[in-house]
Each structure stands twice: as C-alpha cells, then as structure tokens.
Design a protein around this motif. Structure first.
Motif, PDB file in Angstrom:
ATOM      1  N   ALA A 160    -102.735  50.360  70.448  1.00  0.00           N
ATOM      2  CA  ALA A 160    -102.975  50.383  71.886  1.00  0.00           C
ATOM      3  C   ALA A 160    -103.337  49.002  72.417  1.00  0.00           C
ATOM      4  CB  ALA A 160    -104.085  51.385  72.201  1.00  0.00           C
ATOM      5  N   GLU A 161    -104.103  48.223  71.653  1.00  0.00           N
ATOM      6  CA  GLU A 161    -104.547  46.924  72.145  1.00  0.00           C
ATOM      7  C   GLU A 161    -103.432  45.878  72.124  1.00  0.00           C
ATOM      8  OE1 GLU A 161    -107.692  45.708  69.617  1.00  0.00           O
ATOM      9  OE2 GLU A 161    -106.386  45.031  68.010  1.00  0.00           O
ATOM     10  N   GLN A 162    -102.308  46.168  71.463  1.00  0.00           N
ATOM     11  CA  GLN A 162    -101.194  45.230  71.433  1.00  0.00           C
ATOM     12  C   GLN A 162    -100.283  45.372  72.643  1.00  0.00           C
ATOM     13  OE1 GLN A 162    -100.000  46.354  67.339  1.00  0.00           O
ATOM     14  NE2 GLN A 162     -99.920  44.160  66.951  1.00  0.00           N
ATOM     15  N   VAL A 163    -100.395  46.471  73.383  1.00  0.00           N
ATOM     16  CA  VAL A 163     -99.644  46.650  74.619  1.00  0.00           C
ATOM     17  C   VAL A 163    -100.537  46.205  75.766  1.00  0.00           C
ATOM     18  CG1 VAL A 163     -98.436  48.282  76.112  1.00  0.00           C
ATOM     19  CG2 VAL A 163     -98.380  48.586  73.625  1.00  0.00           C
TER      20      VAL A 163
ATOM     21  N   GLY B 131     -84.650  36.305  75.399  1.00  0.00           N
ATOM     22  CA  GLY B 131     -84.410  36.504  76.813  1.00  0.00           C
ATOM     23  C   GLY B 131     -84.447  37.939  77.291  1.00  0.00           C
ATOM     24  N   PHE B 132     -84.967  38.124  78.526  1.00  0.00           N
ATOM     25  CA  PHE B 132     -85.085  39.419  79.183  1.00  0.00           C
ATOM     26  C   PHE B 132     -85.722  40.442  78.256  1.00  0.00           C
ATOM     27  CE2 PHE B 132     -81.951  39.246  82.934  1.00  0.00           C
ATOM     28  CZ  PHE B 132     -82.515  38.063  83.321  1.00  0.00           C
ATOM     29  N   ASN B 133     -86.888  40.086  77.783  1.00  0.00           N
ATOM     30  CA  ASN B 133     -87.564  40.869  76.765  1.00  0.00           C
ATOM     31  C   ASN B 133     -89.063  40.805  77.039  1.00  0.00           C
ATOM     32  OD1 ASN B 133     -88.239  41.994  74.117  1.00  0.00           O
ATOM     33  ND2 ASN B 133     -88.761  39.901  73.573  1.00  0.00           N
ATOM     34  N   ASP B 134     -89.770  41.893  76.790  1.00  0.00           N
ATOM     35  CA  ASP B 134     -91.200  41.941  77.083  1.00  0.00           C
ATOM     36  C   ASP B 134     -92.063  41.866  75.830  1.00  0.00           C
ATOM     37  OD1 ASP B 134     -90.650  44.367  75.942  1.00  0.00           O
ATOM     38  OD2 ASP B 134     -91.155  45.575  77.697  1.00  0.00           O
ATOM     39  N   THR B 135     -91.467  41.548  74.696  1.00  0.00           N
ATOM     40  CA  THR B 135     -92.162  41.611  73.412  1.00  0.00           C
ATOM     41  C   THR B 135     -92.212  40.247  72.733  1.00  0.00           C
ATOM     42  OG1 THR B 135     -91.400  43.883  73.110  1.00  0.00           O
ATOM     43  CG2 THR B 135     -92.221  42.748  71.158  1.00  0.00           C
ATOM     44  N   ILE B 136     -93.368  39.950  72.132  1.00  0.00           N
ATOM     45  CA  ILE B 136     -93.530  38.775  71.275  1.00  0.00           C
ATOM     46  C   ILE B 136     -93.669  39.283  69.846  1.00  0.00           C
ATOM     47  CG2 ILE B 136     -95.034  36.852  70.663  1.00  0.00           C
ATOM     48  CD1 ILE B 136     -95.683  36.516  73.561  1.00  0.00           C
ATOM     49  N   TYR B 137     -92.830  38.765  68.968  1.00  0.00           N
ATOM     50  CA  TYR B 137     -92.811  39.180  67.575  1.00  0.00           C
ATOM     51  C   TYR B 137     -93.500  38.136  66.701  1.00  0.00           C
ATOM     52  CZ  TYR B 137     -89.046  42.271  69.213  1.00  0.00           C
ATOM     53  OH  TYR B 137     -88.306  43.207  69.882  1.00  0.00           O
ATOM     54  N   SER B 138     -93.966  38.568  65.539  1.00  0.00           N
ATOM     55  CA  SER B 138     -94.453  37.634  64.525  1.00  0.00           C
ATOM     56  C   SER B 138     -93.525  37.722  63.314  1.00  0.00           C
ATOM     57  CB  SER B 138     -95.892  37.962  64.112  1.00  0.00           C
ATOM     58  OG  SER B 138     -95.977  39.242  63.528  1.00  0.00           O
TER      59      SER B 138
ATOM     60  N   ARG C  77     -93.506  43.521  65.670  1.00  0.00           N
ATOM     61  CA  ARG C  77     -93.961  43.426  67.055  1.00  0.00           C
ATOM     62  C   ARG C  77     -95.434  43.037  67.085  1.00  0.00           C
ATOM     63  NH1 ARG C  77     -91.171  48.687  69.994  1.00  0.00           N
ATOM     64  NH2 ARG C  77     -89.020  48.129  69.516  1.00  0.00           N
ATOM     65  N   GLN C  78     -95.756  42.001  67.836  1.00  0.00           N
ATOM     66  CA  GLN C  78     -97.123  41.514  67.891  1.00  0.00           C
ATOM     67  C   GLN C  78     -97.793  41.841  69.224  1.00  0.00           C
ATOM     68  OE1 GLN C  78     -98.375  39.926  65.139  1.00  0.00           O
ATOM     69  NE2 GLN C  78    -100.413  39.919  66.036  1.00  0.00           N
ATOM     70  N   LEU C  79     -97.147  41.468  70.337  1.00  0.00           N
ATOM     71  CA  LEU C  79     -97.693  41.712  71.665  1.00  0.00           C
ATOM     72  C   LEU C  79     -96.577  42.212  72.575  1.00  0.00           C
ATOM     73  CD1 LEU C  79     -99.767  38.426  72.158  1.00  0.00           C
ATOM     74  CD2 LEU C  79    -100.693  40.675  71.583  1.00  0.00           C
ATOM     75  N   VAL C  80     -96.885  43.205  73.384  1.00  0.00           N
ATOM     76  CA  VAL C  80     -95.922  43.725  74.352  1.00  0.00           C
ATOM     77  C   VAL C  80     -96.526  43.606  75.744  1.00  0.00           C
ATOM     78  CG1 VAL C  80     -94.610  45.724  75.142  1.00  0.00           C
ATOM     79  CG2 VAL C  80     -94.929  45.333  72.694  1.00  0.00           C
ATOM     80  N   MET C  81     -95.800  42.935  76.662  1.00  0.00           N
ATOM     81  CA  MET C  81     -96.263  42.793  78.034  1.00  0.00           C
ATOM     82  C   MET C  81     -95.769  43.975  78.860  1.00  0.00           C
ATOM     83  SD  MET C  81     -97.856  39.984  77.737  1.00  0.00           S
ATOM     84  CE  MET C  81     -98.029  40.160  75.951  1.00  0.00           C
TER      85      MET C  81
END
Length: 384
Positions: A38-41, A234-241, A249-253
């Motif tokens: 939950a805290e990653q979204v 591009g055109f993506n809401d996710t930061i991966y590690s 998946r690390q962080l999702v905006m």
C-alpha cells in the motif's frame, strides 16, 4: 465430433489469449513480478503545490559557473554527469557535442566529430563514461563510438539495436531503453539488457512500447544510487528497481483522473492522440529525470496543460514514505531559480540554474544570457 473439436479449439484459443494478456503486464517476459504494498502506491495531489527554497528545506547550495568561449558554447543540457571531478554535459541537438569541464567549471575539451566515418557521429543520442572510456551512441550509424579520457577516438562497434537511454554497469552489461522508431517486433520492449557493446541482447523486459516512447524523448530514465538502479519509461506511472537481472515495481504514482488513459497511450490514431493536448483534459505521464540520494528520490513528470514557466517535479521522501509536488525551486537570497534535479553528486542534487526571480541577482554569481549556464549543487534537508 467435428463440432466438438471446433469448440475445443475455440476454448483453447480463449485460454491462450487470457494467458497472453496476463503476461503482458508483467515486468519481465521470463521473470517474476513483485506485489505492490500500500505504501508503494503514492497518490499525487496536483492541486497541492509546494515550493522548495532557501526559506525552507533547500540547503548547502553552491554554484558552478561553466566557462564560456567559442569552443564550448552549450545550446542545451540534455544530460549531465559528474565523475571523478569532471563534469560531462551532452547537448544532443543544438551543438551536437559532448562537453567536458573541470569541477571548477573550467573547460577541458569537447567531442564534436560530426560525420559518417570512423569515430564520427550524426547525432549523439546518449553517452557513458566507464573504465576510463567515454562512449557516444549514434542511432543513425547504429554505432557505439569509444574515446579515451582526453576525447581521442579509440574504436567503435556496431549496435544490434538503436538506443534512447543507456546505463553501463560495472559487470559488463548495459541497460538500454531502445528507440521505438528503429524497433522491429522482436525488440519491441521498454527495457533491454545487453552486453557492454550493445552487440547482443541478453534479456527483454516490459513488452509493448507505448505512445510515449515514439513521439516524446524521455530524459534520464535510469538512476543509480549505491547498488540500486531505478528505471521508468514513457507514458508510464511506475518506477521500477533493477537488481541482479530482476525488475520489480518500486513506486507507483497515482495521478487519479489526470493519468493518461491506456487507450491514448497505446493508440496509433492521430485523432485519439490529439486528446493529450486538448485543453479540456489535464493528463500526466512520462516520468523522467530520476535522481536518488540517501534521503530522497526525485523525478519530473509531464503535465501537458501547465504553463511554460512551470517545471514541476515530484520528491519522494524515504523517511516519511510520502511524495511531494513541487512547481518551483527558488533561492531568494541571491534571486535566482533552479531547475529540477538532473543528477546526484556525493549525495547532493545537481541542477541547472535558470533565471532571476526579481531584479538583479548577486553580481558575478550567475552568468549573463550570452554565457554558458551555471550549475547548482545542493542538498534538501531531511524534513519532508
């Protein structure tokens, strides 16, 4: 019997399609996807805008004025790295050169070998510096061109895929965001792992290149802090590690209603694409310019409805596990504005200094409009 066989084929086809689409969302075509907590979204409230300045958490600011001469005029900073007390700046389109400055700002040399022969390039798409070797990547010649630490040509090798962004790693592999305009269906992925020379593809991650990879150029989609590598596209809401060939998946905006719908991100229809720039919408996408230090992760995002004098970026606090939306970085004491972070040097963020806030800045501190830009190196206090 024939009707039963046809029914079996239909059910098998439906099953295969379901399996195919369930796999498309996984980061690695052959690996595992981690579950998001939950805290990653992170919900991004675009109506709440913060300002970072010397009045709150902007700290330990220093300015580097880059030398200005006919030999080293920079048109634009597309990428910057500071390694071993050297500043490397790529101006991809205007001067089509890679500049090297001392950490003091004194100009050392530039690589401006335009052409189609050995050691030459048409457009320097990206660069890397590793193991005392400077490499420039040219999509037109599809070459990785290598130079020594003084900018002298050493060798070049043919690349199997054209690149958009690259990160060379110490263990002999490279992470590559391929250039969609040069892709075939086999390499239609958002992230490739290759050998050091981009001569062999080792792994493919995240299939189905979207609209953002074809009409917009994402700046700095990689960030390396310690052993951790962050990546987006591009055109993506996710930061991966990325770690040891595993992409997670690390962080999702969560931009809520401002997120670009998949129907737009994945379409080839110009009519549907034009909705991105429709004034009735306020879409966001295209995360880029990731920078990470001990306390924060910084990254820019595209907001197509914002005015040009806004240069928004998001700051994720590792301590509070929250994301903050900044629209400006100011230094009120000396009256100038700072661009969003582009790089991290010794745990400090590095940005380009832009323009005065009001009136005159401190005399001699900032360059004039005819000079090369200045760089700001600073920290953000642990308060967010």
């Amino acid at each position: 019997m024939k009707k039963l066989f046809n029914c079996w084929k239909l059910n098998l086809g439906i099953l295969m399609m379901a399996l195919f689409f369930s796999q498309c969302g996984k980061p690695n075509s052959g690996g595992n996807s981690s579950q998001l907590t939950a805290e990653q979204v992170l919900k991004v409230d675009l109506n709440h805008q913060d300002e970072l300045s010397d009045r709150n958490n902007l700290d330990s600011l220093s300015i580097i004025r880059l030398e200005t001469s006919k030999e080293c005029l920079i048109g634009n900073i597309n990428k910057i790295e500071i390694l071993e007390n050297r500043i490397y700046i790529l101006d991809k389109f205007k001067s089509r050169s890679l500049f090297c400055f001392k950490l003091s700002g004194e100009f050392e040399f530039k690589i401006h070998n335009l052409g189609d022969g050995p050691g030459e390039f048409t457009l320097p798409e990206d660069f890397s510096v590793i193991d005392q070797e400077i490499s420039i990547y040219d999509n037109f010649r599809k070459m990785k061109i290598n130079y020594d630490q003084n900018g002298n040509f050493i060798s070049e090798t043919k690349m199997v895929v054209s690149i958009r962004n690259i990160l060379q790693l110490d263990d002999g592999i490279a992470l590559v965001t391929p250039d969609e305009s040069y892709l075939d269906s086999e390499n239609d992925y958002n992230l490739l792992v290759t050998d050091r020379n981009i001569g062999k593809i080792l792994e493919r991650y995240i299939p189905n290149v979207t609209l953002g990879e074809s009409i917009f150029s994402s700046n700095k989609v990689f960030s390396k802090w310690g052993t951790r590598i962050l990546f987006t596209y591009g055109f993506n809401d996710t930061i991966y590690s990325f770690d040891k060939k595993d992409l997670m998946r690390q962080l999702v905006m969560d931009f809520g209603k401002n997120k670009i719908p998949y129907e737009i991100a994945e379409t080839e229809s110009r009519e549907v694409r034009d909705r991105i720039f429709d004034t009735n919408y306020n879409y966001n996408g295209l995360l880029m310019d990731i920078s990470e230090n001990e306390d924060y992760i910084s990254f820019r995002y595209t907001n197509f409805s914002l005015l040009k004098d806004h240069d928004p970026f998001l700051l994720y606090s590792k301590e509070s596990k929250k994301v903050y939306n900044f629209t400006n970085i100011y230094n009120y004491e000396h009256r100038f504005k700072i661009n969003p972070p582009m790089f991290v040097y010794k745990n400090k963020f590095v940005s380009k200094v832009t323009y005065d806030i009001k009136g005159e800045s401190t005399p001699g501190l900032l360059p004039s409009e005819m000079d090369n830009p200045a760089l700001a190196i600073y920290t953000i206090k642990r308060g967010y």
